[in-house]
Design a protein around this motif. Sequence first.
Motif, short mmCIF file in Angstrom:
data_model
loop_
_atom_site.label_atom_id
_atom_site.label_comp_id
_atom_site.label_asym_id
_atom_site.label_seq_id
_atom_site.Cartn_x
_atom_site.Cartn_y
_atom_site.Cartn_z
N VAL A 433 58.06 10.63 29.82
CA VAL A 433 57.83 9.97 28.54
C VAL A 433 56.86 10.77 27.69
O VAL A 433 55.86 11.30 28.19
N ILE A 434 57.15 10.87 26.39
CA ILE A 434 56.23 11.42 25.40
C ILE A 434 55.86 10.29 24.46
O ILE A 434 56.73 9.60 23.92
N ALA A 435 54.55 10.07 24.28
CA ALA A 435 54.06 8.98 23.44
C ALA A 435 53.20 9.56 22.33
O ALA A 435 52.11 10.07 22.58
N SER A 436 53.70 9.47 21.11
CA SER A 436 52.96 10.02 19.97
C SER A 436 52.78 8.93 18.92
O SER A 436 52.10 7.94 19.16
N LEU A 437 53.42 9.07 17.75
CA LEU A 437 53.22 8.13 16.65
C LEU A 437 54.53 7.54 16.16
O LEU A 437 55.58 8.19 16.18
N TYR A 438 54.45 6.31 15.65
CA TYR A 438 55.60 5.58 15.12
C TYR A 438 55.75 5.75 13.61
O TYR A 438 56.85 5.99 13.10
N ILE A 458 64.12 12.65 28.54
CA ILE A 458 62.75 12.20 28.33
C ILE A 458 62.75 11.04 27.33
O ILE A 458 63.44 11.09 26.31
N VAL A 459 61.98 10.01 27.64
CA VAL A 459 61.91 8.84 26.78
C VAL A 459 60.89 9.09 25.66
O VAL A 459 59.73 9.44 25.93
N GLU A 460 61.32 8.94 24.43
CA GLU A 460 60.44 9.02 23.27
C GLU A 460 59.93 7.61 22.99
O GLU A 460 60.71 6.70 22.70
N MET A 461 58.62 7.42 23.09
CA MET A 461 58.06 6.07 23.03
C MET A 461 56.76 6.08 22.22
O MET A 461 55.68 6.33 22.74
N PRO A 462 56.84 5.82 20.93
CA PRO A 462 55.68 5.98 20.04
C PRO A 462 54.58 4.95 20.27
O PRO A 462 54.83 3.83 20.71
N ARG A 463 53.34 5.34 19.93
CA ARG A 463 52.22 4.42 19.84
C ARG A 463 52.15 3.88 18.41
O ARG A 463 52.58 4.55 17.47
N ASP A 536 55.77 2.80 33.38
CA ASP A 536 56.56 1.60 33.67
C ASP A 536 57.28 1.11 32.42
O ASP A 536 58.46 0.72 32.47
N ALA A 537 56.57 1.10 31.31
CA ALA A 537 57.18 0.64 30.06
C ALA A 537 58.33 1.55 29.65
O ALA A 537 59.35 1.08 29.14
N ALA A 538 58.18 2.85 29.86
CA ALA A 538 59.23 3.79 29.47
C ALA A 538 60.54 3.52 30.20
O ALA A 538 61.62 3.59 29.61
N MET A 539 60.44 3.18 31.47
CA MET A 539 61.65 2.89 32.23
C MET A 539 62.32 1.61 31.71
O MET A 539 63.54 1.51 31.64
N HIS A 540 61.49 0.63 31.33
CA HIS A 540 62.05 -0.61 30.80
C HIS A 540 62.64 -0.38 29.40
O HIS A 540 63.73 -0.87 29.10
N VAL A 541 61.92 0.37 28.56
CA VAL A 541 62.44 0.68 27.23
C VAL A 541 63.77 1.42 27.33
O VAL A 541 64.73 1.14 26.61
N ALA A 542 63.84 2.37 28.27
CA ALA A 542 65.08 3.12 28.45
C ALA A 542 66.23 2.20 28.86
O ALA A 542 67.36 2.33 28.37
#
Length: 609
Positions: A433-438, A458-463, A536-542
Motif C-alpha cells: 500500500v502507498i498512502a499519500s494525499l486525497y 499495490i493499493v493506492e490509499m490516500p490520507r 489491514d485497511a488496504a486489504m479491506h479497501v481492495a
Amino acid sequence: MDNNVKFRRNVYIILVGILAFGIISQIARSDLVLKYVSNNNPMSLAELREFEAANMLVTDESTSDAHCMVYDSLDELSVKYYDNFREVYRYIKQPYTIQDVAADEIRFESCRAVLLLNSIETMPDAVDELERYIAEGGYLFMTRMDHPGPVFTRIYRKIGIVNYRYVIGNNDIEFTSNVLIGQKNQKFADDHFYNDSLSVELDHSSEMLAKGDLSPIIWRYEYGDGAVMVYNGNNLFTKSNRGLIVGALSMLIRDYIYPIFNAKLFYIDDYPAPLSKAIDLGIYADYKRNIASFFKDIWWPDMIRAANRYDLKYTAVAIQDYNEVVAAPLPAYRQEDLTNLIVYGREVLKTGGEIGIHGYNHQPLQFREDIAKEYDYKTWSSYEDIETSVQTVVAFLKKAFPSYDTVSYVPPSNVLSEQGRKALADNWDSLRVIASLYEDDPRGFSYVQEFEIAPDGIVEMPRITSGYSEAPDMLWLEASVMTAHGYFSHFIHPDDLLDEHRGKKKGWKNLYQDFGNLLDRISDTYPWLKAQTSGDAAMHVAAVLNSRITRKQSEEKLAVDIENYRTKQYFILRTDKKIGKLTHCHVQLIDENTYLVEATNAHFNIELK
C-alpha cells in the motif's frame, strides 16, 4: 488441620499465579516475542493484480437499476462534473448510462434516476419529457445552477422554487439535515467553500437540507409520484465535495444503500526516526528535557494514552536517517538509530499498530528541481540511487524485525515521482500500500490518489486530514469523505510542535489538548468506525473495490448481492422506514434515518416496514 492445609494450598496457588503472570508479562515486554512477530497477509500481490475495479458505465439501457447522467461534451464545466461523478459512481457501485446533449437525443424512460450535469438551458426540447418523467415516479438530481434563462423559466416551479432573482456568492453552508452524516446543524464558513448560487424562494413543501446565509443550497421536492434534489451551486466537480453528491443522492432515492470502507486510520510520519539531543527552548522551559528525552518521556506516553482512550491503531512510518545524501554510497545506519527503531517500533506493535516506511532519508523519490526548491530538498542523482535508498531502508527495517514484513509506504512530504514509485515496487517485495494525499494539488507537486488497485497490485490509499488541531478545510474534507466512503485517515508528525506553522507556537500541553478535542469529536460523531492499521485497511479497501453489487428493491424489502465477496463488507442505508427481519447482516442506527449495515454473507436481505 484441614483448614491449615486448604489455606497453604490457596497460598501456593496464588503465588504460582503471580509468578506465571510475571513471567508472561516479561515475555511480552521482551524482544523474544518480536523476533517472531509476523504480519504476513494472506492476500498476495499476485491476487491483488487480478483484482479489477468495477466500471459502472453500462451500455445496455434496459439495465433496470441504471441512472442516467446527462452532460455536455462542449461545456468544460460539464466535462469536469462528469469526471468527478463517474468516480463517485465507481465507489458507490451504481450502474449508469451517459447521454451527451451535444450529440445524443435525450431520453429518460429507462432511467432509475436522472442526473443533470449540464446547464438546463442546453436541453429546451427535453424539458417537457423531463417533467413527465418526474411526475410518473422518476428521480431527478439537478447538480448545478447556472444563470437562469428561458428553459429554466419553464421548469423552476416543478423543482420546488416559487420565486428567483439573481446569482449570488455563498461563502458558507449550514446543514439543516444530515445530508453529510453527523453534520446536522453544523455550519462551515470559509473561503474554500465559495459557491455561486441563485437567490431563490422555496415552495412551502420543499424540504431544505442545507442553506447559505443568502439562499437555500440543497433541497428536495416531491413532484407528482417522483422527486427532485436540487443543488444550488456549481462546485460539485471537486473531490472535496463528493460527500455532498453521495449524501444528496442517498436522500433523493428512497431506501438507498451504498458500500463504504468503514475504516479509522491514524498515521505517525517520521516515527520511529533519529532523535535530536538538541535543546528546544520551549520544550526545555516546560519539561526540562532535550528533544530526544521529551519525545521518549512525554510525547510517546501521551500518544499511547490517546490510543488506548480513543481506540486508535497507529501506523508509524520510519525514517532511517535525516542526512541529505542523494547518491550512492549511502551512509550506513548507526547502532543508536537501530536501537531506537527496535525500542519504539516494539511499542508501536504492542499497541496493535503497524510499522511502515517513510524513507531512507527525508528526500522525496523524485527528480524535479521546482519541487526540490519549494520544499528545500535535493533531487536524487539517478534512478539507481533511488533504488539503493529503497533497498537500504527495507534492509534496515528487516534488521530490526526479521520476521516482520513492512507493507506500507508514505512518501516524504507526500511527494513521489513515477520513477520513484517504480523503484519502490521493484525493490520492496512486501510493499502492498502507498498512502499519500486525497485532495487535489493545483501545483501538481503532491502524489494525489484515488482509492484503487494499481496494475502492479499495490493499493493506492490516500490520507485525508492532518495535524493536532482542527482547521475549517480539514473539518470539511473529513465530513465529506466520511459520507462518501465511511473513511477517516489522519496523520501527524511528532515534530509538528517544533514547527512554527504546524505547531502554531502552542506548546505540547495545548497541542495535546487540541488533539484530545479532535479525537473526542471523532469518537462522538462516528463511534461506529472500525480502527485499523494501514496494511489491514488496504486489504479491506481492495476487497471492496474488487466487489460488485446488485440491488433489488421493493417497498417492503431490500436485497443486495455481492459478487467477489471475500470478507465482511459495510454499507450505508438511508431510509425513513423501520427495520424488520434481517438475513445475513447486522444493522446499526448511526444517525437520523441512517444505518450502518454489516454484510456477513454475499447475499443479504433487509425487511423494511
